[in-house]
Scaffold this motif. Structure first.
Motif, mmCIF file in Angstrom:
data_model
loop_
_atom_site.group_PDB
_atom_site.id
_atom_site.type_symbol
_atom_site.label_atom_id
_atom_site.label_comp_id
_atom_site.label_asym_id
_atom_site.label_seq_id
_atom_site.Cartn_x
_atom_site.Cartn_y
_atom_site.Cartn_z
ATOM 1 N N HIS A 1 53.010 3.379 -27.260
ATOM 2 C CA HIS A 1 51.894 3.751 -27.864
ATOM 3 C C HIS A 1 50.578 2.745 -27.849
ATOM 4 C CE1 HIS A 1 53.002 6.975 -30.753
ATOM 5 N NE2 HIS A 1 54.139 6.615 -30.631
ATOM 6 N N LYS A 2 51.113 1.572 -27.789
ATOM 7 C CA LYS A 2 49.945 0.552 -27.601
ATOM 8 C C LYS A 2 49.179 0.677 -26.401
ATOM 9 C CE LYS A 2 49.080 -4.413 -27.661
ATOM 10 N NZ LYS A 2 49.746 -5.811 -27.856
ATOM 11 N N MET B 1 47.783 16.413 -21.602
ATOM 12 C CA MET B 1 49.174 16.158 -21.460
ATOM 13 C C MET B 1 49.764 15.432 -22.874
ATOM 14 S SD MET B 1 50.083 17.177 -18.695
ATOM 15 C CE MET B 1 48.957 18.617 -19.089
ATOM 16 N N LEU B 2 48.906 14.527 -23.453
ATOM 17 C CA LEU B 2 49.518 13.777 -24.470
ATOM 18 C C LEU B 2 49.377 14.764 -25.736
ATOM 19 C CD1 LEU B 2 50.105 10.913 -25.099
ATOM 20 C CD2 LEU B 2 47.792 10.446 -25.786
ATOM 21 N N LEU B 3 48.583 15.556 -25.634
ATOM 22 C CA LEU B 3 48.420 16.773 -26.945
ATOM 23 C C LEU B 3 49.950 17.391 -26.635
ATOM 24 C CD1 LEU B 3 47.353 18.599 -28.862
ATOM 25 C CD2 LEU B 3 46.497 19.877 -27.036
ATOM 26 N N TRP B 4 50.093 17.869 -25.293
ATOM 27 C CA TRP B 4 51.497 18.282 -25.257
ATOM 28 C C TRP B 4 52.934 17.575 -25.841
ATOM 29 C CZ3 TRP B 4 53.157 19.928 -19.686
ATOM 30 C CH2 TRP B 4 54.137 20.884 -19.596
ATOM 31 N N ALA B 5 52.666 16.314 -25.669
ATOM 32 C CA ALA B 5 53.799 15.402 -26.224
ATOM 33 C C ALA B 5 53.748 15.386 -27.593
ATOM 34 C CB ALA B 5 53.602 13.937 -25.633
ATOM 35 N N ASP B 6 52.458 15.535 -27.933
ATOM 36 C CA ASP B 6 52.243 15.405 -29.633
ATOM 37 C C ASP B 6 52.651 16.521 -30.309
ATOM 38 O OD1 ASP B 6 50.662 13.728 -31.682
ATOM 39 O OD2 ASP B 6 49.876 15.725 -32.286
ATOM 40 N N THR B 7 52.568 17.876 -29.555
ATOM 41 C CA THR B 7 53.414 18.824 -30.475
ATOM 42 C C THR B 7 54.720 18.910 -30.278
ATOM 43 O OG1 THR B 7 53.593 20.167 -28.297
ATOM 44 C CG2 THR B 7 51.482 20.445 -29.279
ATOM 45 N N PHE B 8 55.229 18.137 -29.787
ATOM 46 C CA PHE B 8 56.941 18.088 -29.788
ATOM 47 C C PHE B 8 57.293 16.843 -30.649
ATOM 48 C CE2 PHE B 8 57.024 20.268 -25.830
ATOM 49 C CZ PHE B 8 57.920 20.999 -26.075
ATOM 50 N N LYS C 1 46.100 10.984 -33.000
ATOM 51 C CA LYS C 1 45.389 11.318 -34.529
ATOM 52 C C LYS C 1 44.753 12.543 -34.781
ATOM 53 C CE LYS C 1 44.382 6.503 -34.898
ATOM 54 N NZ LYS C 1 43.387 5.348 -35.330
ATOM 55 N N ALA C 2 44.932 13.174 -35.907
ATOM 56 C CA ALA C 2 44.531 14.526 -36.275
ATOM 57 C C ALA C 2 43.182 14.794 -35.784
ATOM 58 C CB ALA C 2 44.658 14.591 -37.671
ATOM 59 N N GLU C 3 42.152 14.107 -36.006
ATOM 60 C CA GLU C 3 40.890 14.395 -35.478
ATOM 61 C C GLU C 3 40.725 14.487 -33.966
ATOM 62 O OE1 GLU C 3 41.103 9.804 -36.776
ATOM 63 O OE2 GLU C 3 41.612 11.886 -37.255
ATOM 64 N N GLU D 1 39.968 17.484 -31.594
ATOM 65 C CA GLU D 1 39.191 17.326 -30.627
ATOM 66 C C GLU D 1 39.410 17.786 -29.211
ATOM 67 O OE1 GLU D 1 36.606 16.027 -27.584
ATOM 68 O OE2 GLU D 1 38.562 14.971 -28.212
ATOM 69 N N VAL D 2 40.605 17.550 -28.941
ATOM 70 C CA VAL D 2 41.206 17.974 -27.339
ATOM 71 C C VAL D 2 41.234 19.322 -27.429
ATOM 72 C CG1 VAL D 2 43.043 17.572 -25.923
ATOM 73 C CG2 VAL D 2 42.241 15.681 -26.964
#
Length: 351
Positions: A207-208, A223-230, A236-238, A242-243
């Motif tokens: 994370h850091k 790719m990070l959005l993909w991880a975030d959906t799981f 962050k929400a914004e 944006e992505v």
């Protein structure tokens, strides 16, 4: 309700399992013994007269087993993406089991005796085994756990991962891509693997790293959005909004997306990127991630994207994607075909 709980509920209602199962394909079964190498990936291959899931499966099985047979390794653009897409192609058969077994053999046979070829091999093997376990029955298998533990062991002190940098975008071009793949591996691993106490230091370092290291391309942010959906919390929400909005705004007039618009990569041969030409990887990735992020399948943008996919499959079953590096093998077509199948499955278009 917390943001994490809300997002998990939304994603669970949209897609009950990580990779959606679909109809049984109609093509002849491909095995390591009878596999025939597919023809070269070419922009000149004629379009199919109608969409065929069977031909898509036959192409992906053949490309993956051929790569395994000829190169004795796995690679992001072919075998690894195949493993992520394979649950959408129906119940496991000999082709899928062969590729899965090869991944497990890396973990249990090659690594203890010879070590991994690269840290990238460790991360990607952990990811696809974890994703396959999650899609199959949600049970973390011993080889998968070992691969995840090996992934944790190769993480650098700064939180990132050493990656292959061959100037072959988008997968083998920079270290940052490896960090996003590790985030996805932690996020898809079943049985709450990422919540265990021993994993928390690794997650904190990752994370850091991701918070302090700008990702160089929209592709990697996706790719990070993909991880975030799981596993919500990587964005962050914004940033998440944006992505997603940036991605959807890149849709071309014909309804598809171009992989070349997802980064500012320079081609080795000096030719311009095909930013105005829709392709399988760009379109498949956009639709699949939009669905993962909560966009409805009947959204007009996704409906147009699905129509592009169904009308641009080639006779062999693949979706052509021009290499972002140079006009040669165009192996990104293999990844594009996997992403196209995942996108169609996410929109319930394979039944």
């Amino acid at each position: 309700m917390s943001r994490m709980s809300l997002l998990l509920a939304v994603c669970s209602s949209l897609i009950a399992i990580p990779f959606v199962s679909a109809a049984t394909p109609d093509a002849e079964a491909v095995t390591l013994a009878n596999v025939a190498e597919p023809s070269e990936n070419s922009p000149d291959e004629p379009l199919a007269r109608e969409f065929s899931l069977g031909r898509a499966k036959h192409f992906l099985d053949s490309a993956s087993l051929t790569w395994q047979k000829q190169h004795d390794c796995m690679t992001c653009h072919t075998n690894y993406l195949y493993m992520l897409a394979r649950p959408a192609l129906g119940p496991a058969d000999e082709a899928q089991r062969t590729v899965r077994q090869y991944a497990e053999d890396l973990v249990t046979e090659r690594w203890p005796k010879q070590g991994p070829r690269w840290d990238a091999e460790v991360v990607m093997t952990a990811l696809v085994l974890a994703a396959d376990d999650a899609a199959r029955d949600g049970k973390l298998r011993p080889a998968t756990r070992t691969a995840l533990e090996r992934m944790r062991s190769v993480q650098k002190d700064h939180g990132g991962f050493e990656w292959i940098r061959c100037e072959w975008p988008p997968f083998e071009n920079d270290h940052e891509f490896g960090a996003t793949m590790a985030a996805l591996a932690f996020s898809v691993a079943p049985e709450s693997y990422a919540d265990s106490a021993e994993v928390q230091p690794n997650l904190e370092r990752l994370h850091k790293y991701l918070e302090t290291t700008p990702l160089p391309t929209l592709h990697h942010r996706l790719m990070l959005l993909w991880a975030d959906t799981f596993r919500p919390g990587w964005l962050k929400a914004e940033a998440r909004s944006e992505v997603l909005n940036t991605l959807l705004a890149l849709q071309l007039a014909d309804g598809g997306w171009s992989a070349a618009t997802l980064g500012d990569w320079k081609r080795a041969d000096g030719s311009p990127q095909a930013v105005q030409t829709s392709d399988g990887y760009g379109t498949g990735l956009a639709i699949y991630l939009a669905r993962r992020a909560g966009v409805r399948a009947d959204d007009a943008r996704l409906v147009r994207g699905v129509a592009w996919l169904k009308s641009h499959q080639r006779e062999s079953g693949r979706w052509f994607t021009r290499s972002l590096h140079q006009d040669s093998r165009h192996y990104l077509t293999h990844a594009g075909t996997s992403m196209a199948v995942m996108a169609l499955a996410a929109c319930d278009q394979l039944r």
